[in-house]
Enzyme design. Structure first.
Site, PDB file in Angstrom:
ATOM      1  N   GLU A  68      -8.729   4.221  -6.387  1.00 14.04           N
ATOM      2  CA  GLU A  68      -9.066   5.635  -6.545  1.00 14.04           C
ATOM      3  C   GLU A  68     -10.271   6.028  -5.690  1.00 14.04           C
ATOM      4  O   GLU A  68     -10.343   7.154  -5.184  1.00 14.04           O
ATOM      5  CB  GLU A  68      -9.353   5.934  -8.017  1.00 14.04           C
ATOM      6  CG  GLU A  68      -8.144   5.849  -8.924  1.00 14.04           C
ATOM      7  CD  GLU A  68      -7.853   4.442  -9.413  1.00 14.04           C
ATOM      8  OE1 GLU A  68      -6.932   4.284 -10.226  1.00 14.04           O
ATOM      9  OE2 GLU A  68      -8.541   3.492  -8.966  1.00 14.04           O
ATOM     10  N   LEU A 327     -14.334  -7.682   0.514  1.00 17.47           N
ATOM     11  CA  LEU A 327     -13.949  -6.332   0.101  1.00 17.47           C
ATOM     12  C   LEU A 327     -14.075  -5.381   1.278  1.00 17.47           C
ATOM     13  O   LEU A 327     -14.925  -5.553   2.148  1.00 17.47           O
ATOM     14  CB  LEU A 327     -14.834  -5.860  -1.049  1.00 17.47           C
ATOM     15  CG  LEU A 327     -14.714  -6.634  -2.370  1.00 17.47           C
ATOM     16  CD1 LEU A 327     -15.712  -6.082  -3.382  1.00 17.47           C
ATOM     17  CD2 LEU A 327     -13.306  -6.558  -2.921  1.00 17.47           C
ATOM     18  N   ASN A 353      -0.479  -0.059  -3.647  1.00 15.48           N
ATOM     19  CA  ASN A 353      -0.278   0.957  -2.632  1.00 15.48           C
ATOM     20  C   ASN A 353       0.155   0.322  -1.316  1.00 15.48           C
ATOM     21  O   ASN A 353      -0.530  -0.549  -0.775  1.00 15.48           O
ATOM     22  CB  ASN A 353      -1.590   1.736  -2.448  1.00 15.48           C
ATOM     23  CG  ASN A 353      -1.536   2.658  -1.252  1.00 15.48           C
ATOM     24  OD1 ASN A 353      -0.498   3.236  -0.962  1.00 15.48           O
ATOM     25  ND2 ASN A 353      -2.660   2.792  -0.547  1.00 15.48           N
ATOM     26  N   LEU A 354       1.303   0.739  -0.786  1.00 15.92           N
ATOM     27  CA  LEU A 354       1.780   0.195   0.489  1.00 15.92           C
ATOM     28  C   LEU A 354       1.446   1.093   1.670  1.00 15.92           C
ATOM     29  O   LEU A 354       1.719   0.741   2.824  1.00 15.92           O
ATOM     30  CB  LEU A 354       3.292  -0.045   0.424  1.00 15.92           C
ATOM     31  CG  LEU A 354       4.235   1.128   0.093  1.00 15.92           C
ATOM     32  CD1 LEU A 354       4.441   2.080   1.255  1.00 15.92           C
ATOM     33  CD2 LEU A 354       5.575   0.582  -0.366  1.00 15.92           C
TER      34      LEU A 354
END
Length: 447
Positions: A68, A327, A353-354
């Site tokens: 998000e 990250l 999510n692709l």
């Protein structure tokens, strides 16, 4: 009845505060970020200086976790362009989201934890900051937060909104609590027509279907270039296991054990022997950082040599598995990969999510479980940017075959880029709707 339901819910959360503190202490053992600024979770901000009333409107964005927050970054870029001088109040629920959100801050912005959803914590949060409006990203609905914003006349919206069938069923079961919360939002801007229908069914006022903000992502070019350079230097085709969740590494390792048995214990195979035994270079990136060590242990227990990103010098070290233990570098990893297996889709977890993979030109092979991103998965398959398989064994076979076929993977990479380009525009539409709502609510007149 609604007041009684909200009162009982509030009492339950108030009584659960000691459990929350215990959970934060436990999480902080592996992720120290959970020990930061704990009083903020209860609406107390002793370390923050006064905000003051100067500058543009204070726009509050709540991005609970990493995904998000990355979507919020796309919207925020467009908001700053359309609303010069705005100040940002950024809230999160997870340590990874907060760490990623720090990169988005500018002078005058503030970042704190989302308040625990008790009336007192919400009231202290809203009195302290008094935002011109609030934007919740994707799925985060909290009954007291919605009720508090209505009491303080803060327009609260749900942007990039999605609701799968499982969540709709849960909202229906708790309609006495969830329906007033959804109905209390000033506006909901859905990702898809299907999301909009489900959201309306649980009481939300859907004001638009703008698409998915993540289609507007611009992957860091430097990361992609570095990834491609490392990929070419490695020699073998690279297959990425992207954002894997618990249980999926074990599934993958079992397939590898059957397909390419490990070398005898105590023997370190030469490079040519490794290539003959396993024709692709594996790159593994777990979804959650607290699982990096676990992923390494699983691979080594299966007889595979592991090289971690955090230990690389100018180039990846030779190993059976490259472990992405950083990250904010998914564009680097997608740049390194000729094909990717989509984490979260091989166990019944709803997929990941692709879109970021496609934006980097990395073809995706996904398992049967993509209910969290059903529309994006369907569109990607229709565009030839992704393919679906029945399970991990089929996924490993499909991804390795694709990675070893230069012509097919180049054609599919081109379709990936065309797919993301065709669906851009959600950020601009959402930013325009935010400005319209600010004006309607006379939020701008305060400044």
């Amino acid at each position: 009845m609604q007041r009684l339901a909200l009162a009982l819910y509030s009492l339950a959360l108030w009584l659960a505060q000691p459990l929350l503190l215990r959970k934060l202490r436990r999480r902080a053992r592996t992720e120290p970020g959970y020990a930061v600024a704990v009083p903020e979770r209860f609406g107390r901000y002793p370390a923050l200086p006064p905000m003051g009333g100067q500058g543009g409107p204070l726009v509050w964005i709540h991005a609970v976790s990493l995904g998000e927050t990355r979507a919020a970054a796309i919207l925020l870029k467009e908001l700053r362009a359309q609303l010069p001088g705005m100040r940002l109040l950024l809230t999160h629920g997870t340590a990874t989201g907060r760490a990623e959100g720090e990169k988005l801050l500018q002078p005058g912005d503030v970042q704190v934890w989302q308040p625990w959803d008790t009336p007192g914590a919400v009231r202290r949060f809203l009195r302290r900051f008094r935002p011109a409006m609030g934007i919740l990203m994707e799925t985060e609905i909290w009954p007291n937060l919605v009720a508090g914003c209505r009491s303080f006349h803060v327009p609260l919206v749900l942007a990039n909104a999605r609701l799968n069938e499982k969540s709709r069923a849960g909202a229906r079961r708790l309609a006495w609590l969830s329906r007033p919360a959804y109905a209390g939002l000033a506006a909901v801007w859905a990702q898809t027509v299907q999301d909009a229908e489900r959201l309306r069914d649980v009481g939300a006022r859907v004001a638009g279907v703008f698409g998915n903000l993540k289609f507007d992502v611009e992957p860091p070019a430097a990361q992609q270039a570095q990834g491609r350079a490392w990929r070419e230097a490695g020699g073998r085709p690279v297959v990425l296991l992207a954002s894997t969740r618990e249980g999926e590494e074990a599934m993958w390792l079992e397939v590898l054990r059957q397909k390419w048995p490990p070398a005898p214990m105590g023997q370190a195979p030469a490079a040519i022997e490794t290539e003959a035994r396993m024709p692709v270079q594996w790159l593994l990136v777990p979804r959650h950082p607290q699982r990096f060590d676990e992923a390494q242990r699983l691979c080594e227990a299966a007889g595979l040599r592991v090289s971690r990103r955090s230990q690389w010098g100018p180039a990846p070290q030779q190993a059976d598995v490259w472990l992405g233990d950083s990250l904010g570098e998914m564009a680097l990893y997608y740049g390194m990969a000729h094909a990717a297996l989509l984490g979260g889709s091989f166990a019944p977890l709803g997929g990941q999510n692709l879109i970021e993979a496609a934006a980097c030109g990395c073809p995706v092979v996904m398992g049967p479980h993509t209910f969290n991103f059903a529309e994006a998965a369907r569109l990607a398959m229709d565009a030839g940017a992704a393919e679906r398989v029945a399970g991990m064994a089929e996924g490993v076979a499909a991804a390795t075959a694709l990675a070893q076929d230069p012509q097919r993977r180049a054609a599919q990479a081109a379709r990936c880029l065309a797919f993301t380009q065709a669906h851009r525009g959600a950020a601009r539409a959402t930013a325009r709707a935010v400005l319209q709502l600010l004006g309607t609510a006379e939020g701008l007149s305060r400044y």
